[in-house]
Scaffold this motif. Structure first.
Motif, PDB file in Angstrom:
ATOM      1  N   LYS A 150      -6.886  -1.341  -5.956  1.00 37.94           N
ATOM      2  CA  LYS A 150      -6.327  -2.399  -6.812  1.00 37.94           C
ATOM      3  C   LYS A 150      -5.928  -1.844  -8.169  1.00 37.94           C
ATOM      4  O   LYS A 150      -4.903  -2.235  -8.731  1.00 37.94           O
ATOM      5  CB  LYS A 150      -7.335  -3.535  -6.993  1.00 37.94           C
ATOM      6  CG  LYS A 150      -7.697  -4.248  -5.732  1.00 37.94           C
ATOM      7  CD  LYS A 150      -6.542  -5.023  -5.170  1.00 37.94           C
ATOM      8  CE  LYS A 150      -6.986  -5.745  -3.901  1.00 37.94           C
ATOM      9  NZ  LYS A 150      -5.946  -6.480  -3.263  1.00 37.94           N
ATOM     10  N   THR A 151      -6.714  -0.925  -8.718  1.00 34.77           N
ATOM     11  CA  THR A 151      -6.368  -0.304 -10.002  1.00 34.77           C
ATOM     12  C   THR A 151      -5.080   0.492  -9.871  1.00 34.77           C
ATOM     13  O   THR A 151      -4.218   0.450 -10.762  1.00 34.77           O
ATOM     14  CB  THR A 151      -7.515   0.613 -10.477  1.00 34.77           C
ATOM     15  OG1 THR A 151      -8.709  -0.161 -10.547  1.00 34.77           O
ATOM     16  CG2 THR A 151      -7.215   1.211 -11.835  1.00 34.77           C
ATOM     17  N   ALA A 184     -12.226 -12.460  -1.254  1.00 40.46           N
ATOM     18  CA  ALA A 184     -11.262 -11.371  -1.355  1.00 40.46           C
ATOM     19  C   ALA A 184     -10.639 -11.065   0.009  1.00 40.46           C
ATOM     20  O   ALA A 184      -9.433 -10.815   0.112  1.00 40.46           O
ATOM     21  CB  ALA A 184     -11.932 -10.120  -1.923  1.00 40.46           C
ATOM     22  N   GLY A 231     -11.731  -0.393  -2.673  1.00 36.17           N
ATOM     23  CA  GLY A 231     -10.915  -1.537  -3.075  1.00 36.17           C
ATOM     24  C   GLY A 231     -10.625  -1.534  -4.558  1.00 36.17           C
ATOM     25  O   GLY A 231      -9.508  -1.840  -4.985  1.00 36.17           O
ATOM     26  N   VAL A 259      -2.610  -0.090  -7.782  1.00 38.01           N
ATOM     27  CA  VAL A 259      -1.499  -1.040  -7.690  1.00 38.01           C
ATOM     28  C   VAL A 259      -1.128  -1.556  -9.070  1.00 38.01           C
ATOM     29  O   VAL A 259       0.049  -1.631  -9.433  1.00 38.01           O
ATOM     30  CB  VAL A 259      -1.863  -2.201  -6.733  1.00 38.01           C
ATOM     31  CG1 VAL A 259      -0.860  -3.335  -6.844  1.00 38.01           C
ATOM     32  CG2 VAL A 259      -1.941  -1.702  -5.310  1.00 38.01           C
ATOM     33  N   ILE A 270      -2.480  -4.123   2.892  1.00 34.20           N
ATOM     34  CA  ILE A 270      -3.196  -5.267   2.318  1.00 34.20           C
ATOM     35  C   ILE A 270      -4.167  -5.833   3.350  1.00 34.20           C
ATOM     36  O   ILE A 270      -5.308  -6.179   3.018  1.00 34.20           O
ATOM     37  CB  ILE A 270      -2.198  -6.331   1.824  1.00 34.20           C
ATOM     38  CG1 ILE A 270      -1.436  -5.805   0.605  1.00 34.20           C
ATOM     39  CG2 ILE A 270      -2.905  -7.633   1.490  1.00 34.20           C
ATOM     40  CD1 ILE A 270      -0.261  -6.668   0.192  1.00 34.20           C
ATOM     41  N   ASN A 303      -6.643 -11.479   0.887  1.00 37.09           N
ATOM     42  CA  ASN A 303      -5.824 -10.384   1.404  1.00 37.09           C
ATOM     43  C   ASN A 303      -5.231 -10.729   2.760  1.00 37.09           C
ATOM     44  O   ASN A 303      -4.109 -10.319   3.073  1.00 37.09           O
ATOM     45  CB  ASN A 303      -6.647  -9.101   1.494  1.00 37.09           C
ATOM     46  CG  ASN A 303      -6.757  -8.412   0.155  1.00 37.09           C
ATOM     47  OD1 ASN A 303      -6.358  -8.944  -0.872  1.00 37.09           O
ATOM     48  ND2 ASN A 303      -7.325  -7.233   0.146  1.00 37.09           N
TER      49      ASN A 303
END
Length: 124
Positions: A111-112, A43, A107, A114, A83, A47
């Motif tokens: 991410k949720t 991850a 994180g 986004v 990011i 990124n």
């Protein structure tokens, strides 16, 4: 004990578990931590690969992706910086998942968020 060069390299940097009895509870926890370390390393690298070009050369990245390049690229550069920050967070979690693991939820929330924002934009 690691046998191959790859396993020895992972053992030196602390990613290869030191398993005495592979069927013990402690050994299974070490194997699970190793899997999470590899996940968060991947991850962090992802990124880094996504955020760095967006921060350094957003116009070139947008042109490469086939998108329209706006006049003001400030928001694209800010997105690239964020990011990269998420990548740093993932790298910290990968280094010590048992100690810093709860920070990984930041994180998940990011991410949720986004995904929800992009879904809202495309459904409108």
């Amino acid at each position: 004990m690691p046998r191959t060069r790859f396993q020895r390299l992972f053992h030196q940097v602390g990613l290869w578990p030191r398993l005495h009895n592979p069927l013990s509870y402690r050994s299974s926890l070490l194997a699970a931590l190793m899997a999470w370390r590899l996940f968060f390393i991947a991850a962090a690298l992802y990124n880094l690969a996504a955020g760095l070009p967006l921060l350094v050369a957003p116009a070139a990245m947008l042109a490469q992706m086939g998108g329209l390049v706006p006049d003001d690229l400030l928001y694209h550069r800010v997105a690239g910086l964020l990011i990269l920050c998420f990548g740093g967070l993932y790298a910290m979690v990968a280094r010590a998942p048992a100690r810093v693991g709860p920070m990984g939820w930041l994180g998940v929330v990011g991410k949720t968020g986004v995904i929800l924002l992009v879904a809202e934009a495309y459904l409108a």
